[in-house]
Design an enzyme around this catalytic site. Sequence first.
Site, PDB file in Angstrom:
ATOM      1  N   GLY A  14       4.886   6.386  -8.332  1.00 32.12           N
ATOM      2  CA  GLY A  14       3.501   5.968  -8.109  1.00 32.12           C
ATOM      3  C   GLY A  14       2.620   6.555  -9.205  1.00 32.12           C
ATOM      4  O   GLY A  14       3.073   7.379 -10.012  1.00 32.12           O
ATOM      5  N   LEU A  16       0.123   8.673  -9.029  1.00 33.95           N
ATOM      6  CA  LEU A  16      -0.053  10.120  -8.897  1.00 33.95           C
ATOM      7  C   LEU A  16       1.282  10.844  -9.088  1.00 33.95           C
ATOM      8  O   LEU A  16       1.340  11.878  -9.769  1.00 33.95           O
ATOM      9  CB  LEU A  16      -0.640  10.459  -7.519  1.00 33.95           C
ATOM     10  CG  LEU A  16      -0.832  11.945  -7.233  1.00 33.95           C
ATOM     11  CD1 LEU A  16      -1.765  12.597  -8.256  1.00 33.95           C
ATOM     12  CD2 LEU A  16      -1.370  12.162  -5.823  1.00 33.95           C
ATOM     13  N   ALA A  58       3.173   7.288  -0.264  1.00 31.48           N
ATOM     14  CA  ALA A  58       2.257   6.857   0.794  1.00 31.48           C
ATOM     15  C   ALA A  58       2.157   5.336   0.811  1.00 31.48           C
ATOM     16  O   ALA A  58       2.437   4.673  -0.192  1.00 31.48           O
ATOM     17  CB  ALA A  58       0.857   7.455   0.560  1.00 31.48           C
ATOM     18  N   TRP A  59       1.767   4.810   1.962  1.00 25.11           N
ATOM     19  CA  TRP A  59       1.320   3.414   2.074  1.00 25.11           C
ATOM     20  C   TRP A  59      -0.126   3.417   1.588  1.00 25.11           C
ATOM     21  O   TRP A  59      -1.000   3.998   2.231  1.00 25.11           O
ATOM     22  CB  TRP A  59       1.401   2.963   3.528  1.00 25.11           C
ATOM     23  CG  TRP A  59       0.904   1.562   3.761  1.00 25.11           C
ATOM     24  CD1 TRP A  59      -0.372   1.098   3.565  1.00 25.11           C
ATOM     25  CD2 TRP A  59       1.655   0.440   4.229  1.00 25.11           C
ATOM     26  NE1 TRP A  59      -0.455  -0.235   3.870  1.00 25.11           N
ATOM     27  CE2 TRP A  59       0.771  -0.674   4.289  1.00 25.11           C
ATOM     28  CE3 TRP A  59       2.989   0.256   4.614  1.00 25.11           C
ATOM     29  CZ2 TRP A  59       1.183  -1.928   4.731  1.00 25.11           C
ATOM     30  CZ3 TRP A  59       3.397  -0.999   5.048  1.00 25.11           C
ATOM     31  CH2 TRP A  59       2.499  -2.076   5.094  1.00 25.11           C
ATOM     32  N   THR A  60      -0.396   2.768   0.454  1.00 23.52           N
ATOM     33  CA  THR A  60      -1.736   2.823  -0.134  1.00 23.52           C
ATOM     34  C   THR A  60      -2.444   1.466  -0.116  1.00 23.52           C
ATOM     35  O   THR A  60      -3.526   1.334  -0.681  1.00 23.52           O
ATOM     36  CB  THR A  60      -1.673   3.356  -1.582  1.00 23.52           C
ATOM     37  OG1 THR A  60      -0.772   2.540  -2.327  1.00 23.52           O
ATOM     38  CG2 THR A  60      -1.209   4.799  -1.618  1.00 23.52           C
ATOM     39  N   THR A  95      -7.467  11.409   1.603  1.00 18.53           N
ATOM     40  CA  THR A  95      -8.405  10.427   1.057  1.00 18.53           C
ATOM     41  C   THR A  95      -9.829  10.588   1.585  1.00 18.53           C
ATOM     42  O   THR A  95     -10.039  11.070   2.712  1.00 18.53           O
ATOM     43  CB  THR A  95      -7.886   9.003   1.400  1.00 18.53           C
ATOM     44  OG1 THR A  95      -8.901   8.047   1.108  1.00 18.53           O
ATOM     45  CG2 THR A  95      -7.544   8.866   2.879  1.00 18.53           C
ATOM     46  N   ASP A  96     -10.759  10.130   0.789  1.00 21.22           N
ATOM     47  CA  ASP A  96     -12.163  10.008   1.217  1.00 21.22           C
ATOM     48  C   ASP A  96     -12.309   9.025   2.381  1.00 21.22           C
ATOM     49  O   ASP A  96     -13.305   9.061   3.108  1.00 21.22           O
ATOM     50  CB  ASP A  96     -13.022   9.546   0.025  1.00 21.22           C
ATOM     51  CG  ASP A  96     -12.469   8.314  -0.674  1.00 21.22           C
ATOM     52  OD1 ASP A  96     -11.227   8.122  -0.655  1.00 21.22           O
ATOM     53  OD2 ASP A  96     -13.254   7.546  -1.252  1.00 21.22           O
ATOM     54  N   TYR A 119      -5.746   2.417   7.516  1.00 21.17           N
ATOM     55  CA  TYR A 119      -5.257   3.322   6.467  1.00 21.17           C
ATOM     56  C   TYR A 119      -5.851   4.717   6.642  1.00 21.17           C
ATOM     57  O   TYR A 119      -5.130   5.726   6.642  1.00 21.17           O
ATOM     58  CB  TYR A 119      -5.612   2.743   5.093  1.00 21.17           C
ATOM     59  CG  TYR A 119      -5.452   3.708   3.940  1.00 21.17           C
ATOM     60  CD1 TYR A 119      -4.186   4.011   3.430  1.00 21.17           C
ATOM     61  CD2 TYR A 119      -6.561   4.311   3.342  1.00 21.17           C
ATOM     62  CE1 TYR A 119      -4.042   4.903   2.369  1.00 21.17           C
ATOM     63  CE2 TYR A 119      -6.423   5.195   2.279  1.00 21.17           C
ATOM     64  CZ  TYR A 119      -5.161   5.483   1.796  1.00 21.17           C
ATOM     65  OH  TYR A 119      -5.024   6.366   0.744  1.00 21.17           O
ATOM     66  N   TRP A 141     -10.820   7.320  -5.099  1.00 23.45           N
ATOM     67  CA  TRP A 141     -10.913   6.318  -6.162  1.00 23.45           C
ATOM     68  C   TRP A 141     -10.005   6.711  -7.335  1.00 23.45           C
ATOM     69  O   TRP A 141     -10.444   6.848  -8.473  1.00 23.45           O
ATOM     70  CB  TRP A 141     -12.363   6.184  -6.630  1.00 23.45           C
ATOM     71  CG  TRP A 141     -13.309   5.630  -5.614  1.00 23.45           C
ATOM     72  CD1 TRP A 141     -13.184   5.675  -4.251  1.00 23.45           C
ATOM     73  CD2 TRP A 141     -14.546   4.951  -5.874  1.00 23.45           C
ATOM     74  NE1 TRP A 141     -14.267   5.072  -3.666  1.00 23.45           N
ATOM     75  CE2 TRP A 141     -15.114   4.621  -4.627  1.00 23.45           C
ATOM     76  CE3 TRP A 141     -15.226   4.604  -7.036  1.00 23.45           C
ATOM     77  CZ2 TRP A 141     -16.330   3.942  -4.507  1.00 23.45           C
ATOM     78  CZ3 TRP A 141     -16.437   3.943  -6.925  1.00 23.45           C
ATOM     79  CH2 TRP A 141     -16.979   3.617  -5.680  1.00 23.45           C
TER      80      TRP A 141
END
Length: 268
Positions: A14, A16, A58-60, A95-96, A119, A141
Site C-alpha cells: 500500500g 503507506l 486496511a480496507w481503505t 483516521t480523521d 469505514y 488525507w
Amino acid sequence: MDLSRGVLVTGADGQLGAALCEEFADVPVVALTRADWDVTMPPPAGLPDVDLVLHAAAWTDVDGAEASPQDAAAVNVGGTQHARELGAPLVLFSTDYVFDGSRREPYVESDGPNPLSAYGRTKLQAEAVAGDDAWIVRTSWLYGWTGTNFVRTMLRLGAERDEVAVVDDQRGSPTYTGHLVAAVRQLLDLPRGIWHLSGGGDCTWAELAAAVFEEAGLDCHVRRVTTAELGRPAPRPAYAVLGSERPDAPNLPPWRQGLQECLERICR
Ligand SMILES: NC(=O)c1ccc[n+]([C@@H]2O[C@H](COP(=O)([O-])OP(=O)(O)OC[C@H]3O[C@@H](n4cnc5c(N)ncnc54)[C@H](OP(=O)(O)O)[C@@H]3O)[C@@H](O)[C@H]2O)c1
C-alpha cells in the site's frame, strides 16, 4: 527503541506500507503484502520474531465500506486483532474519519469520536482492539508516490482534461507518507496511546487540487462543488483537521511542502 530484530509491515505494497518499508530499511524488515498474509486470517505460521509491528493493511475504500460493512470490519477490526496476536508492540494507523466534523478547530486526541461512515466505525473499533498498549496514529488525507490517492488522481485528470469538479466544503490536512513515516519513527521513543499526526495547516480538496495543478504546471481549472452535488455513498466530516494536545507530538512540515516533495519524487 531497539529494533535489532526488525519490524513487520502489513499492507507492505500500500502507499503507506511502501513508505514504511523505506523508512525502516536500516533494520530487518518483514514486508507482507495481502498475498503473503490476508489479515482477515490468523497470522501464518513461521513468521520471525520482530520488535515492532507496523500495521498498515486496511480496507481503505470509504464508499465501498458503506455497501460491505462486514467485509470492511473483517479487514480493519479482525485484521487488527490478528496483528495484535503477533505479540510485538503495535503501531495501528487510524483516521480523521473517526470524527463527525462538527467542530471548527482542530480535533485533539481527547476529543470524542463520532464516526459518520462505516469505514470510520471500523477504524474506531480497530483502535479499541489495538488497546492502550499500542501507538494509535490518526492521520488524514494521506498520499504518497505510489498507489491510488487524490494527488496521483489529480495529476492524471489534470493531464487529460481542461476542468475537474472537486469538493470545496470539506476541510482537512493533506499528509505526505514520507513525512508521516519519519514522524512515526520519532514516536517510538514516546509513550504509547493515541497520537494525531497530519501535515501542517489545512485546506479543502478543491484547494489541494488547485495546488497540485499549480505545482505540476498543469493547465486545468478546478470547478468548486459541494459534497451534496457530488453525492458519494459515504458521509464524510466537513471539518477533519487534526491537531495534537500532546506536548512531545512530532510536527509534520506544512502540507504544501509535503506536496512539493511528493511531486518531486513522482516526476524525477
Ligand atoms: N488514504 C488515506 O487518506 C488515509 C487517511 C487516514 C488514515 N489512513 C489509514 O492509513 C493506513 C494505510 O492506508 P493507505 O492509504 O496506505 O491505504 P492503501 O494504499 O489502500 O493500502 C492498504 C493496504 O492494505 C492491503 N490490504 C487490504 N485488505 C487486506 C487484507 N485483507 N489482508 C492484507 N492486506 C490487505 C492492501 O492490499 P491490496 O492492494 O492488495 O488491496 C494495501 O496494500 C490505513 O490504516 C488507513 O485506514 C489512510
